[in-house]
Design an enzyme around this catalytic site. Structure first.
Site, PDB file in Angstrom:
ATOM      1  N   ASP A   8     -14.818  22.940   2.151  1.00  0.00           N
ATOM      2  CA  ASP A   8     -14.984  21.844   3.106  1.00  0.00           C
ATOM      3  C   ASP A   8     -13.642  21.539   3.743  1.00  0.00           C
ATOM      4  O   ASP A   8     -12.653  21.288   3.041  1.00  0.00           O
ATOM      5  CB  ASP A   8     -15.522  20.598   2.398  1.00  0.00           C
ATOM      6  CG  ASP A   8     -16.987  20.749   1.993  1.00  0.00           C
ATOM      7  OD1 ASP A   8     -17.544  21.839   2.214  1.00  0.00           O
ATOM      8  OD2 ASP A   8     -17.558  19.791   1.451  1.00  0.00           O
ATOM      9  N   ASP A 130     -30.063  17.850   5.369  1.00  0.00           N
ATOM     10  CA  ASP A 130     -29.450  16.970   4.380  1.00  0.00           C
ATOM     11  C   ASP A 130     -30.382  15.782   4.208  1.00  0.00           C
ATOM     12  O   ASP A 130     -30.802  15.179   5.199  1.00  0.00           O
ATOM     13  CB  ASP A 130     -28.082  16.493   4.869  1.00  0.00           C
ATOM     14  CG  ASP A 130     -27.188  17.666   5.262  1.00  0.00           C
ATOM     15  OD1 ASP A 130     -27.308  18.724   4.617  1.00  0.00           O
ATOM     16  OD2 ASP A 130     -26.395  17.529   6.203  1.00  0.00           O
TER      17      ASP A 130
END
Length: 245
Positions: A8, A130
């Site tokens: 990330d 998500d």
């Protein structure tokens, strides 16, 4: 099932967030290319990159880092998500050597864009869903919609999507195990392969995904667990390869 290390990216560094909160981030390395090298040397067969700044800003911010990793490992499948909301952005990443782009927010707000992207870049598009309590979240998880994950996933079946990355927000970065029942339900409800994400802590969580006996679950993305050492990439991949069930 593939074990897919996550990198990330925030402000050019490799970080992990808890439950998607930018203010709750841990910096693990200021050299993401070296971090990629670590996972490749550990035997990973695919990398999952996320441009966190891009997810919040709606356009790529850490693109140079992504390109650098793709150039260093031209034969390694790499998937990138975060801020991918135009065909130009997809083209940029594909030309840079990225194997798959993950469309998240735009897939929810403008589902027809997924069909467009699949037509323009066949075999290159993954949808990132998500969710919180089964409902899709968008804009770097800042907004929770009234759209149900399984309903939206089914909509993309005819588009030629390569996979769905399903992340349970409540689990992400918490290392409390992933949401196996819902991941299994999603994999069984759609013909699109599913990659599980969020909450993987150790080998037990990998085994739980395999024990779900859902052929549609083709991968597991892991972040904090491999950075904090509760899961070893090579050991986990070997476990998947040798799993008899």
């Amino acid at each position: 099932m593939l074990i897919i290390p996550a990198i990330d990216l925030k402000d050019g560094a490799c970080v992990r967030l808890r439950q998607g909160r930018m203010e709750d981030s841990t910096v693990f390395s200021d050299d993401p290319v070296s971090m990629a090298a670590k996972w490749v040397e550990g035997g990973c067969r695919r990398l999952h990159l996320v441009d966190l700044n891009g997810a919040f800003e709606g356009q790529p911010v850490n693109g140079e880092v992504v390109t650098a990793i793709a150039k260093r490992y031209p034969t390694l499948p790499i998937q990138i998500g975060g801020g991918i909301r135009s065909l130009d952005t997809i083209e940029h990443y594909v030309k840079a050597g990225v194997s798959y782009v993950i469309i998240g927010t735009k897939a929810v707000k403008q589902p027809e864009f997924v069909a467009e992207a699949c037509k323009a870049f066949p075999g290159k598009v993954i949808v990132g869903l998500d969710a919180k309590d089964g409902f899709v979240a968008t804009d770097g998880w800042a907004e929770v919609s009234s759209v149900q994950v399984i309903d939206l996933a089914k909509r993309f079946e005819a588009d030629g999507v390569s996979a769905i990355v399903y992340t349970d927000i409540a689990k992400d970065g918490m290392m409390q195990g992933c949401n196996v029942p819902f991941t299994k339900a999603l994999a069984e409800a759609t013909r699109i392969p599913v990659i599980a994400s969020g909450g993987i802590h150790n080998l037990g969580d990998i085994k739980a995904l395999l024990d779900a006996k859902a052929p549609g679950i083709v991968g597991a993305i892991t972040g904090r667990a491999i950075y904090e050492g509760t899961l070893d990439v090579a050991e986990a991949q070997a476990f998947c390869d040798n799993y008899q069930g």
